[in-house]
Motif scaffolding. Structure first.
Motif, PDB file in Angstrom:
ATOM      1  N   PRO A  79       0.827  -1.204   0.000  1.00  0.00           N
ATOM      2  CA  PRO A  79       0.000   0.000   0.000  1.00  0.00           C
ATOM      3  C   PRO A  79       0.865   1.259   0.000  1.00  0.00           C
ATOM      4  N   LEU A  80       0.332   2.320  -0.593  1.00  0.00           N
ATOM      5  CA  LEU A  80       0.977   3.633  -0.602  1.00  0.00           C
ATOM      6  C   LEU A  80      -0.003   4.657  -0.057  1.00  0.00           C
ATOM      7  N   ARG A  81       0.525   5.763   0.378  1.00  0.00           N
ATOM      8  CA  ARG A  81      -0.285   6.936   0.694  1.00  0.00           C
ATOM      9  C   ARG A  81       0.147   8.030  -0.271  1.00  0.00           C
ATOM     10  N   PHE A  82      -0.781   8.875  -0.658  1.00  0.00           N
ATOM     11  CA  PHE A  82      -0.420  10.005  -1.496  1.00  0.00           C
ATOM     12  C   PHE A  82      -1.347  11.164  -1.196  1.00  0.00           C
ATOM     13  N   GLY A  83      -0.958  12.329  -1.646  1.00  0.00           N
ATOM     14  CA  GLY A  83      -1.791  13.509  -1.476  1.00  0.00           C
ATOM     15  C   GLY A  83      -1.077  14.736  -1.987  1.00  0.00           C
ATOM     16  N   GLN A  84      -1.832  15.803  -2.067  1.00  0.00           N
ATOM     17  CA  GLN A  84      -1.263  17.077  -2.501  1.00  0.00           C
ATOM     18  C   GLN A  84      -0.327  17.586  -1.414  1.00  0.00           C
ATOM     19  N   ALA A  85       0.907  17.887  -1.815  1.00  0.00           N
ATOM     20  CA  ALA A  85       1.895  18.396  -0.855  1.00  0.00           C
ATOM     21  C   ALA A  85       1.411  19.717  -0.270  1.00  0.00           C
ATOM     22  N   LEU A  86       1.847  19.995   0.948  1.00  0.00           N
ATOM     23  CA  LEU A  86       1.519  21.227   1.673  1.00  0.00           C
ATOM     24  C   LEU A  86       0.038  21.335   2.020  1.00  0.00           C
ATOM     25  N   THR A  87      -0.668  20.192   2.024  1.00  0.00           N
ATOM     26  CA  THR A  87      -2.042  20.116   2.523  1.00  0.00           C
ATOM     27  C   THR A  87      -2.107  18.924   3.474  1.00  0.00           C
ATOM     28  N   ASP A  88      -3.255  18.732   4.094  1.00  0.00           N
ATOM     29  CA  ASP A  88      -3.424  17.585   4.995  1.00  0.00           C
ATOM     30  C   ASP A  88      -3.960  16.351   4.259  1.00  0.00           C
ATOM     31  N   GLU A  89      -3.996  16.392   2.944  1.00  0.00           N
ATOM     32  CA  GLU A  89      -4.532  15.278   2.174  1.00  0.00           C
ATOM     33  C   GLU A  89      -3.667  14.026   2.348  1.00  0.00           C
ATOM     34  N   ASP A  90      -4.316  12.889   2.593  1.00  0.00           N
ATOM     35  CA  ASP A  90      -3.630  11.630   2.858  1.00  0.00           C
ATOM     36  C   ASP A  90      -4.554  10.500   2.401  1.00  0.00           C
ATOM     37  N   ILE A  91      -4.334   9.986   1.191  1.00  0.00           N
ATOM     38  CA  ILE A  91      -5.192   8.962   0.600  1.00  0.00           C
ATOM     39  C   ILE A  91      -4.435   7.640   0.590  1.00  0.00           C
ATOM     40  N   LEU A  92      -5.035   6.609   1.168  1.00  0.00           N
ATOM     41  CA  LEU A  92      -4.435   5.281   1.177  1.00  0.00           C
ATOM     42  C   LEU A  92      -4.836   4.564  -0.105  1.00  0.00           C
ATOM     43  N   LEU A  93      -3.851   4.026  -0.814  1.00  0.00           N
ATOM     44  CA  LEU A  93      -4.087   3.349  -2.081  1.00  0.00           C
ATOM     45  C   LEU A  93      -3.465   1.961  -2.013  1.00  0.00           C
ATOM     46  N   GLY A  94      -4.299   0.945  -2.111  1.00  0.00           N
ATOM     47  CA  GLY A  94      -3.834  -0.431  -2.007  1.00  0.00           C
ATOM     48  C   GLY A  94      -2.941  -0.851  -3.170  1.00  0.00           C
ATOM     49  N   SER A  95      -2.244  -1.946  -2.973  1.00  0.00           N
ATOM     50  CA  SER A  95      -1.366  -2.512  -3.994  1.00  0.00           C
ATOM     51  C   SER A  95      -2.153  -2.782  -5.275  1.00  0.00           C
ATOM     52  N   ARG A  96      -1.569  -2.369  -6.413  1.00  0.00           N
ATOM     53  CA  ARG A  96      -2.156  -2.590  -7.743  1.00  0.00           C
ATOM     54  C   ARG A  96      -3.546  -1.974  -7.902  1.00  0.00           C
ATOM     55  N   GLN A  97      -3.828  -0.901  -7.159  1.00  0.00           N
ATOM     56  CA  GLN A  97      -5.110  -0.206  -7.234  1.00  0.00           C
ATOM     57  C   GLN A  97      -4.941   1.145  -7.915  1.00  0.00           C
ATOM     58  N   CYS A  98      -6.056   1.714  -8.379  1.00  0.00           N
ATOM     59  CA  CYS A  98      -6.064   3.039  -8.996  1.00  0.00           C
ATOM     60  C   CYS A  98      -7.070   3.925  -8.277  1.00  0.00           C
ATOM     61  N   HIS A  99      -6.869   5.236  -8.408  1.00  0.00           N
ATOM     62  CA  HIS A  99      -7.738   6.214  -7.776  1.00  0.00           C
ATOM     63  C   HIS A  99      -7.930   7.379  -8.746  1.00  0.00           C
ATOM     64  N   PHE A 100      -9.177   7.739  -9.017  1.00  0.00           N
ATOM     65  CA  PHE A 100      -9.456   8.918  -9.837  1.00  0.00           C
ATOM     66  C   PHE A 100      -9.252  10.144  -8.961  1.00  0.00           C
ATOM     67  N   TYR A 101      -8.392  11.041  -9.397  1.00  0.00           N
ATOM     68  CA  TYR A 101      -7.912  12.108  -8.512  1.00  0.00           C
ATOM     69  C   TYR A 101      -8.173  13.506  -9.078  1.00  0.00           C
ATOM     70  N   ALA A 102      -8.550  14.397  -8.189  1.00  0.00           N
ATOM     71  CA  ALA A 102      -8.630  15.832  -8.467  1.00  0.00           C
ATOM     72  C   ALA A 102      -7.932  16.546  -7.320  1.00  0.00           C
ATOM     73  N   TRP A 103      -7.360  17.697  -7.585  1.00  0.00           N
ATOM     74  CA  TRP A 103      -6.589  18.427  -6.570  1.00  0.00           C
ATOM     75  C   TRP A 103      -7.428  18.731  -5.337  1.00  0.00           C
ATOM     76  N   HIS A 104      -6.834  18.537  -4.182  1.00  0.00           N
ATOM     77  CA  HIS A 104      -7.467  18.808  -2.890  1.00  0.00           C
ATOM     78  C   HIS A 104      -7.719  20.303  -2.727  1.00  0.00           C
TER      79      HIS A 104
END
Length: 118
Positions: free
Chosen positions: A17-42
């Motif tokens: 698993p990875l976490r990702f998010g827009q830097a310099l914000t509190d965004e923290d999205i957990l993304l499982g192995s081999r998964q995708c996420h449709f993303y828009a800026w926080h």
């Protein structure tokens, strides 16, 4: 029926698993192995760059990186002392309005073998 279009598809192309998010914000999205996420800026007020976290005992975050330009990027982990572990990001255009952002984890010595042709 309403069609939802997102600008980015974030893909975790790792075995963990990875976490990702827009830097310099509190965004923290957990993304499982081999998964995708449709993303828009926080936030449109903060700089539009991402960061990615990997778990190595504690969550270690990458330095912020841009996802606006197609190609490969090597993103080191910020101030963690693990210089052999890197985040590799591949940005590809899916259409004129949407990009795919694939995240890989690499040992730096292995990364040197990747072909940088676009």
């Amino acid at each position: 029926m309403q069609v939802v279009v997102t600008r980015y598809v974030i893909c975790n192309d790792t075995t963990r698993p990875l976490r990702f998010g827009q830097a310099l914000t509190d965004e923290d999205i957990l993304l499982g192995s081999r998964q995708c996420h449709f993303y828009a800026w926080h936030s449109h007020r903060a700089k539009q760059v991402l960061r990615v976290g990997v778990e190595e005992g504690a969550w270690l975050w990458s330095k912020p990186f841009s996802i606006d330009v197609d190609g490969l990027q090597l993103c080191g982990l910020a101030d963690c002392g693990m210089q052999d572990l890197s985040i590799v990001v591949k940005v590809s255009s899916l259409s004129a309005t949407q990009k795919q952002v694939c995240v890989f984890i690499s040992r730096t010595s292995c990364f040197m073998q990747i072909n940088f042709t676009h």
